[in-house]
Design a protein around this motif. Structure first.
Motif, PDB file in Angstrom:
ATOM      1  N   LYS A 168     -29.287 -24.613  14.068  1.00 60.80           N
ATOM      2  CA  LYS A 168     -29.830 -23.361  13.328  1.00 60.80           C
ATOM      3  C   LYS A 168     -30.227 -23.411  11.943  1.00 60.80           C
ATOM      4  CE  LYS A 168     -27.534 -19.672  14.176  1.00 60.80           C
ATOM      5  NZ  LYS A 168     -26.239 -18.640  14.376  1.00 60.80           N
ATOM      6  N   GLY A 169     -30.399 -24.737  11.612  1.00 61.82           N
ATOM      7  CA  GLY A 169     -30.906 -25.295  10.117  1.00 61.82           C
ATOM      8  C   GLY A 169     -29.795 -25.873   9.180  1.00 61.82           C
ATOM      9  N   GLY A 170     -30.113 -26.733   8.662  1.00 61.60           N
ATOM     10  CA  GLY A 170     -29.191 -27.461   7.713  1.00 61.60           C
ATOM     11  C   GLY A 170     -28.194 -28.213   8.634  1.00 61.60           C
ATOM     12  N   SER A 171     -26.811 -28.006   8.149  1.00 62.96           N
ATOM     13  CA  SER A 171     -25.764 -28.431   9.038  1.00 62.96           C
ATOM     14  C   SER A 171     -25.150 -27.597   9.889  1.00 62.96           C
ATOM     15  CB  SER A 171     -24.558 -29.074   7.838  1.00 62.96           C
ATOM     16  OG  SER A 171     -24.155 -27.830   7.149  1.00 62.96           O
ATOM     17  N   ARG A 172     -25.724 -26.533   9.999  1.00 59.23           N
ATOM     18  CA  ARG A 172     -25.552 -25.498  10.985  1.00 59.23           C
ATOM     19  C   ARG A 172     -26.003 -25.518  12.579  1.00 59.23           C
ATOM     20  NH1 ARG A 172     -27.044 -20.869  10.050  1.00 59.23           N
ATOM     21  NH2 ARG A 172     -28.916 -21.513   8.680  1.00 59.23           N
ATOM     22  N   TRP A 173     -25.218 -25.394  13.235  1.00 63.54           N
ATOM     23  CA  TRP A 173     -25.434 -25.475  14.885  1.00 63.54           C
ATOM     24  C   TRP A 173     -24.496 -24.232  15.671  1.00 63.54           C
ATOM     25  CZ3 TRP A 173     -28.224 -29.280  17.491  1.00 63.54           C
ATOM     26  CH2 TRP A 173     -28.712 -30.431  16.547  1.00 63.54           C
ATOM     27  N   ALA A 174     -25.184 -23.685  16.782  1.00 67.05           N
ATOM     28  CA  ALA A 174     -24.582 -23.125  17.705  1.00 67.05           C
ATOM     29  C   ALA A 174     -24.324 -23.726  19.021  1.00 67.05           C
ATOM     30  CB  ALA A 174     -25.285 -21.684  17.982  1.00 67.05           C
ATOM     31  N   ILE A 175     -23.188 -23.785  19.382  1.00 66.77           N
ATOM     32  CA  ILE A 175     -22.608 -24.462  20.644  1.00 66.77           C
ATOM     33  C   ILE A 175     -22.194 -23.182  21.710  1.00 66.77           C
ATOM     34  CG2 ILE A 175     -21.104 -26.217  21.962  1.00 66.77           C
ATOM     35  CD1 ILE A 175     -20.910 -27.675  19.034  1.00 66.77           C
ATOM     36  N   THR A 176     -22.963 -23.127  22.869  1.00 64.19           N
ATOM     37  CA  THR A 176     -22.668 -22.104  23.846  1.00 64.19           C
ATOM     38  C   THR A 176     -22.159 -22.681  24.984  1.00 64.19           C
ATOM     39  OG1 THR A 176     -24.288 -20.519  22.613  1.00 64.19           O
ATOM     40  CG2 THR A 176     -23.694 -20.106  24.753  1.00 64.19           C
ATOM     41  N   GLY A 177     -21.432 -21.999  25.532  1.00 60.67           N
ATOM     42  CA  GLY A 177     -20.943 -22.382  26.846  1.00 60.67           C
ATOM     43  C   GLY A 177     -19.912 -21.349  27.697  1.00 60.67           C
ATOM     44  N   GLY A 178     -18.894 -21.969  28.660  1.00 62.01           N
ATOM     45  CA  GLY A 178     -18.174 -21.095  29.261  1.00 62.01           C
ATOM     46  C   GLY A 178     -16.631 -21.221  28.849  1.00 62.01           C
ATOM     47  N   LEU A 179     -16.053 -20.171  28.516  1.00 57.57           N
ATOM     48  CA  LEU A 179     -14.703 -20.216  28.106  1.00 57.57           C
ATOM     49  C   LEU A 179     -13.896 -19.633  29.158  1.00 57.57           C
ATOM     50  CD1 LEU A 179     -12.114 -20.812  26.203  1.00 57.57           C
ATOM     51  CD2 LEU A 179     -12.544 -18.589  25.381  1.00 57.57           C
ATOM     52  N   THR A 180     -12.868 -20.233  29.805  1.00 60.25           N
ATOM     53  CA  THR A 180     -12.180 -19.795  30.885  1.00 60.25           C
ATOM     54  C   THR A 180     -10.627 -19.720  30.367  1.00 60.25           C
ATOM     55  OG1 THR A 180     -13.122 -20.924  32.590  1.00 60.25           O
ATOM     56  CG2 THR A 180     -10.965 -20.410  33.232  1.00 60.25           C
ATOM     57  N   LEU A 181     -10.276 -18.357  30.289  1.00 61.10           N
ATOM     58  CA  LEU A 181      -9.041 -18.077  29.532  1.00 61.10           C
ATOM     59  C   LEU A 181      -8.398 -16.633  30.653  1.00 61.10           C
ATOM     60  CD1 LEU A 181      -7.006 -17.502  27.257  1.00 61.10           C
ATOM     61  CD2 LEU A 181      -8.650 -16.107  26.131  1.00 61.10           C
ATOM     62  N   HIS A 182      -7.068 -16.938  30.860  1.00 60.37           N
ATOM     63  CA  HIS A 182      -6.359 -15.914  31.594  1.00 60.37           C
ATOM     64  C   HIS A 182      -7.129 -15.724  32.971  1.00 60.37           C
ATOM     65  CE1 HIS A 182      -4.419 -11.811  32.329  1.00 60.37           C
ATOM     66  NE2 HIS A 182      -3.443 -12.501  31.916  1.00 60.37           N
ATOM     67  N   GLY A 183      -7.722 -16.908  33.518  1.00 66.00           N
ATOM     68  CA  GLY A 183      -8.412 -16.519  34.773  1.00 66.00           C
ATOM     69  C   GLY A 183      -9.871 -15.951  34.760  1.00 66.00           C
ATOM     70  N   VAL A 184     -10.312 -15.726  33.781  1.00 65.00           N
ATOM     71  CA  VAL A 184     -11.629 -15.238  33.496  1.00 65.00           C
ATOM     72  C   VAL A 184     -12.424 -16.222  32.686  1.00 65.00           C
ATOM     73  CG1 VAL A 184     -12.792 -13.191  32.618  1.00 65.00           C
ATOM     74  CG2 VAL A 184     -10.627 -12.940  33.577  1.00 65.00           C
ATOM     75  N   THR A 185     -13.873 -16.046  33.217  1.00 67.13           N
ATOM     76  CA  THR A 185     -14.793 -17.030  32.291  1.00 67.13           C
ATOM     77  C   THR A 185     -15.861 -16.323  31.848  1.00 67.13           C
ATOM     78  OG1 THR A 185     -14.478 -18.894  33.885  1.00 67.13           O
ATOM     79  CG2 THR A 185     -16.581 -18.806  32.685  1.00 67.13           C
ATOM     80  N   ARG A 186     -15.814 -16.557  30.321  1.00 66.85           N
ATOM     81  CA  ARG A 186     -17.043 -15.579  29.657  1.00 66.85           C
ATOM     82  C   ARG A 186     -17.737 -16.649  28.589  1.00 66.85           C
ATOM     83  NH1 ARG A 186     -16.091 -12.184  32.809  1.00 66.85           N
ATOM     84  NH2 ARG A 186     -15.111 -10.093  32.359  1.00 66.85           N
ATOM     85  N   THR A 187     -19.111 -16.287  28.442  1.00 63.93           N
ATOM     86  CA  THR A 187     -19.872 -17.047  27.785  1.00 63.93           C
ATOM     87  C   THR A 187     -19.396 -16.936  26.346  1.00 63.93           C
ATOM     88  OG1 THR A 187     -21.602 -16.843  29.270  1.00 63.93           O
ATOM     89  CG2 THR A 187     -22.149 -17.321  26.946  1.00 63.93           C
ATOM     90  N   VAL A 188     -19.459 -17.904  25.484  1.00 66.78           N
ATOM     91  CA  VAL A 188     -18.678 -17.959  24.102  1.00 66.78           C
ATOM     92  C   VAL A 188     -19.821 -18.855  23.179  1.00 66.78           C
ATOM     93  CG1 VAL A 188     -16.975 -18.329  22.499  1.00 66.78           C
ATOM     94  CG2 VAL A 188     -16.254 -17.187  24.607  1.00 66.78           C
ATOM     95  N   THR A 189     -20.144 -18.366  22.056  1.00 66.84           N
ATOM     96  CA  THR A 189     -20.780 -19.009  21.183  1.00 66.84           C
ATOM     97  C   THR A 189     -19.794 -19.699  19.881  1.00 66.84           C
ATOM     98  OG1 THR A 189     -22.909 -18.302  21.724  1.00 66.84           O
ATOM     99  CG2 THR A 189     -22.830 -19.545  19.529  1.00 66.84           C
ATOM    100  N   LEU A 190     -19.724 -20.925  19.621  1.00 71.08           N
ATOM    101  CA  LEU A 190     -19.075 -21.568  18.618  1.00 71.08           C
ATOM    102  C   LEU A 190     -20.146 -21.457  17.274  1.00 71.08           C
ATOM    103  CD1 LEU A 190     -17.071 -24.354  20.224  1.00 71.08           C
ATOM    104  CD2 LEU A 190     -16.216 -22.032  19.679  1.00 71.08           C
ATOM    105  N   GLU A 191     -19.828 -20.855  16.288  1.00 69.39           N
ATOM    106  CA  GLU A 191     -20.693 -20.980  15.122  1.00 69.39           C
ATOM    107  C   GLU A 191     -20.275 -22.218  14.442  1.00 69.39           C
ATOM    108  OE1 GLU A 191     -23.361 -19.711  14.605  1.00 69.39           O
ATOM    109  OE2 GLU A 191     -23.217 -17.992  16.005  1.00 69.39           O
ATOM    110  N   THR A 192     -21.035 -23.366  14.317  1.00 73.51           N
ATOM    111  CA  THR A 192     -20.422 -24.768  13.991  1.00 73.51           C
ATOM    112  C   THR A 192     -21.313 -25.199  12.760  1.00 73.51           C
ATOM    113  OG1 THR A 192     -19.982 -25.181  16.307  1.00 73.51           O
ATOM    114  CG2 THR A 192     -19.864 -27.043  14.876  1.00 73.51           C
ATOM    115  N   GLU A 193     -20.177 -25.783  12.039  1.00 75.23           N
ATOM    116  CA  GLU A 193     -20.850 -26.673  10.644  1.00 75.23           C
ATOM    117  C   GLU A 193     -20.523 -28.288  10.694  1.00 75.23           C
ATOM    118  OE1 GLU A 193     -20.351 -26.746   5.823  1.00 75.23           O
ATOM    119  OE2 GLU A 193     -18.994 -25.450   6.984  1.00 75.23           O
ATOM    120  N   TYR A 194     -21.216 -28.858  11.132  1.00 78.05           N
ATOM    121  CA  TYR A 194     -21.350 -30.375  11.217  1.00 78.05           C
ATOM    122  C   TYR A 194     -21.123 -30.966   9.726  1.00 78.05           C
ATOM    123  CZ  TYR A 194     -23.018 -35.061  11.743  1.00 78.05           C
ATOM    124  OH  TYR A 194     -22.924 -36.385  11.775  1.00 78.05           O
TER     125      TYR A 194
END
Length: 251
Positions: A168-194
């Motif tokens: 996303k520019g500079g040291s910022r990244w977005a990491i997207t994937g599936g989070l399984t919690l309480h038996g349910v999977t949803r798409t989640v994005t981690l706003e990440t600073e490297y």
């Protein structure tokens, strides 16, 4: 640059005034006569520093200040890496009675990251022990482990598998994937600073980053709720997750 910030210090290094710029990227400050040092900073840019002398009943101007784009930190070598749980944390924050915030963490987790030749081709897998939840209050932690919330007897772990790394520019990244919690999977994005690559006390290579996201309890069917007399929910509908992660080469 509306998100830039400035700080003015006197000749002794004491901060005199500081804050954000106005919508036009400017600022005006009134200070006693003397010598001052100005610092201007903004995410993704190299900080700017300059000296200024203010005379008695006089104006001093630095004119236009140009910030240079800061080079992003060097990326780590491709290969297999693993999370160092001793120097990492998985924390969360929840709203309580509409006013305060409750802070907690998970004490037991593990994870692996495979970094590709291109960072965009990387993937990560993290497993969290749900029963390791810790808010420093035993009664509350027992309730959070129960069927009203995490139901750790049926769902002992939470898992995140991320396979979409977007710069996303500079040291910022977005990491997207599936989070399984309480038996349910949803798409989640981690706003990440490297944060870059460094060396530990024993000379080992370490890579650090921090990330955050917001989860909505209803998305994972964790919908236990009780209301206060004024119609205010005892626990807010969303949870903020904050990660501070260090990884080491695997093997």
């Amino acid at each position: 640059m509306r998100h830039a910030e400035f700080a003015v210090s006197d000749a002794m290094g004491r901060k005199v005034v500081g804050g954000g710029l106005d919508p036009f990227g400017s600022f005006v400050a009134t200070v006693p006569a003397g010598d001052y040092r100005l610092a201007v900073s903004a995410e993704g840019f190299t900080p700017y520093r300059a000296n200024a002398t203010v005379g008695e009943s006089a104006h001093a101007s630095l004119g236009d200040v140009m910030l240079q784009i800061a080079p992003p930190p060097a990326l780590p070598e491709p290969g297999d890496w693993e999370i160092d749980p001793l120097h990492s944390s998985v924390a969360f924050t929840a709203r309580h009675i509409g006013l305060a915030r409750i802070h907690g963490r998970f004490n037991s987790f593990a994870g692996a990251i495979r970094l590709g030749e291109r960072m965009e081709d990387s993937a990560m897998h993290v497993v969290i022990d749900a029963a390791s939840i810790d808010t420093a209050v035993q009664m509350r932690d027992d309730h959070l482990r129960s069927g009203d919330f995490l139901d750790v007897g049926r769902f002992p772990t939470m898992e995140f598998y991320g396979d979409r790394f977007v710069h996303k520019g500079g040291s910022r990244w977005a990491i997207t994937g599936g989070l399984t919690l309480h038996g349910v999977t949803r798409t989640v994005t981690l706003e990440t600073e490297y944060l870059g690559v460094g060396q530990g006390l024993e000379g080992e290579t370490r890579v650090a980053c921090r990330a955050s996201t917001e989860l909505h309890r209803d998305d994972f069917t964790i919908n236990w709720q009780t209301m206060l007399a004024r119609g205010i929910a005892a626990i807010g509908p969303s949870i903020t997750i904050d990660l501070d992660i260090q990884v080491l080469p695997k093997g």
